[in-house]
Design an enzyme around this catalytic site. Structure first.
Site, mmCIF file in Angstrom:
data_model
loop_
_atom_site.group_PDB
_atom_site.id
_atom_site.type_symbol
_atom_site.label_atom_id
_atom_site.label_comp_id
_atom_site.label_asym_id
_atom_site.label_seq_id
_atom_site.Cartn_x
_atom_site.Cartn_y
_atom_site.Cartn_z
ATOM 1 N N GLY A 59 14.776 4.215 14.719
ATOM 2 C CA GLY A 59 15.455 4.890 13.812
ATOM 3 C C GLY A 59 16.729 5.879 14.366
ATOM 4 N N TYR A 60 17.911 5.328 14.481
ATOM 5 C CA TYR A 60 19.139 5.829 14.874
ATOM 6 C C TYR A 60 20.183 6.065 13.932
ATOM 7 C CZ TYR A 60 18.230 5.806 20.241
ATOM 8 O OH TYR A 60 17.596 5.869 21.374
ATOM 9 N N GLU A 97 18.822 -1.479 25.079
ATOM 10 C CA GLU A 97 19.209 -2.202 24.152
ATOM 11 C C GLU A 97 20.496 -3.151 24.239
ATOM 12 O OE1 GLU A 97 20.224 -1.743 19.205
ATOM 13 O OE2 GLU A 97 20.416 0.045 20.561
#
Length: 402
Positions: free
Chosen positions: A132-133, A248
């Protein structure tokens, strides 16, 4: 094959014996069945047994410490394990964001209690994590996020929304950036670990141009999050969030450089597509000299990139994980992926115009949809512009033009 010698060759024999005893041979001809959990598909009994065995052994996360359920292998041993698995058609059924992004960050910054609670589900592949960014009003300027977590004593009450939440429709948990102080920007952000099955969580998949829905909108309405699910210090998540982005970007860059575009369907290589769609001369060379030149340049660049990825991964494992150079690799990987997909569709000729129906092979249709999907490669995991800024400031040390 590299000769590691000594103890590593002893490990090779151990790995072969264990794989012989635990890998269901029926899965060798169906690699995607081994990855059913990762693809959010039902697992066959054989696939479930294989995942359970890898998780119990710790070899789904081979270089993680044994003390937390990992394999405790050295880099060379992990490489040997990968070689032996490849020989027999075995794939690692444990992965996803929990392994590649959240897990390594949790190992660095998490409390003992959070590690004890969440690492087992990651190493055995039982728990699917999402991120959740980004928010509708906070993409490249992530620190302007507004999802609000109000302190309610023994819990936080979360309200807001996230977007481009990969795999949220399948996720069990979400590592989520929230605002806990509105008076400050970067210093008012905290990390919460949210149960995706909690009341008030709503997920809406987003249909992409290629016909798939890997991303979602995620809405939080009065979602209660226990205080013990605060990851890192209150209002101190920004440093952790940036560290997770390094993991990431390293992972995305490596994946893009490897050409993972078919979504489980075999896709022709650029050369195969061009020879079939454009034709060859008597000596076997492509008849289109300009396309031949561009494909050759692309293959050289892609090979150089793959070698650089391997070197960076070795350096990352030998040190303290990825550095800001991950931003450069993410940028380069996206650029190479764009070029590969454009060349692939061009090489297919008329067969590169298909969407569905008769007259097209599955690999041709997958190539077209992969080409459309690849347009997001320069946006996800930090846009190319943001990654170039990171390289400029954090790697090259150039002054901020502001």
């Amino acid at each position: 094959m590299a000769d590691f010698g000594g103890d590593v060759e002893t490990f090779r024999a151990e790995a072969r014996d264990w794989l012989e005893a635990n890998f269901p041979k029926s899965l060798a001809k169906n690699p995607m069945a081994q990855l059913a959990k990762l693809q959010a598909q039902p697992e066959s009994p054989e696939a479930l047994a294989w995942r359970r065995a890898m998780g119990a052994k710790g070899w789904g996360t081979p270089v993680w410490p044994k003390s937390i359920g990992g394999g405790g292998l050295s880099r060379d041993e992990a490489r040997v394990l990968a070689e032996e698995m490849t020989k027999i058609g075995a794939r690692n059924p444990i992965g996803g964001m929990g392994v590649s992004m959240f897990g390594p960050t949790l190992l660095e910054y998490g409390s003992d209690a959070l590690k004890k609670e969440h690492v087992p589900g990651i190493v055995n592949g039982d728990v699917w994590w999402c991120q959740g960014y980004s928010e509708p009003g906070a993409g490249s300027d992530l620190a302007s996020l507004q999802t609000w977590a109000e302190d309610k004593g023994d819990h936080f009450l979360v309200n807001g929304s996230k977007i481009w939440t990969s795999g949220a429709q399948y996720a069990d948990r979400c590592y989520c950036l929230v605002r806990t102080d509105r008076s400050k920007k970067h210093e008012g952000i905290s990390f919460l670990l949210i149960d995706m099955k909690a009341p008030g969580v709503e997920v809406r998949p987003i249909l992409l141009i290629n016909g798939t829905s890997p991303f979602c909108e995620t809405f939080f309405t009065d979602v209660k999050v226990p205080k013990d699910q605060l990851f890192g210090p209150l209002n101190g998540a920004w440093t952790i969030a940036k560290r997770l982005l390094q993991f990431e970007r390293e992972g995305i860059g490596a994946s893009l450089g490897a050409g993972n575009i078919g979504g489980g369907t075999a896709v022709p290589t650029v050369v195969e597509a061009a020879k079939a769609g454009v034709g060859v001369e008597a000596d076997g060379r492509l008849s289109d000299t300009d396309l031949r030149r561009r494909i050759t340049e692309h293959l050289m660049e892609a090979r150089s990139f793959q070698l650089t990825v391997h070197r960076q991964q070795d350096e990352s494992k030998a040190g303290n994980g990825p550095s800001n150079l991950a931003a450069a690799m993410k940028y380069a990987g996206a650029k190479i992926a764009h070029e590969r997909n454009e060349l692939l569709v061009e090489g297919l000729g008329h067969q590169g115009l298909g969407w569905a129906g008769e007259g097209y092979e599955p690999g041709e249709l997958a190539a077209v949809r992969g080409w459309l999907r690849s347009k997001a490669n320069s946006i996800e995991g930090g846009s190319s512009e943001i990654n170039l800024n990171v390289v400029s400031k954090r790697v090259l040390g150039l002054p901020d033009p502001k």
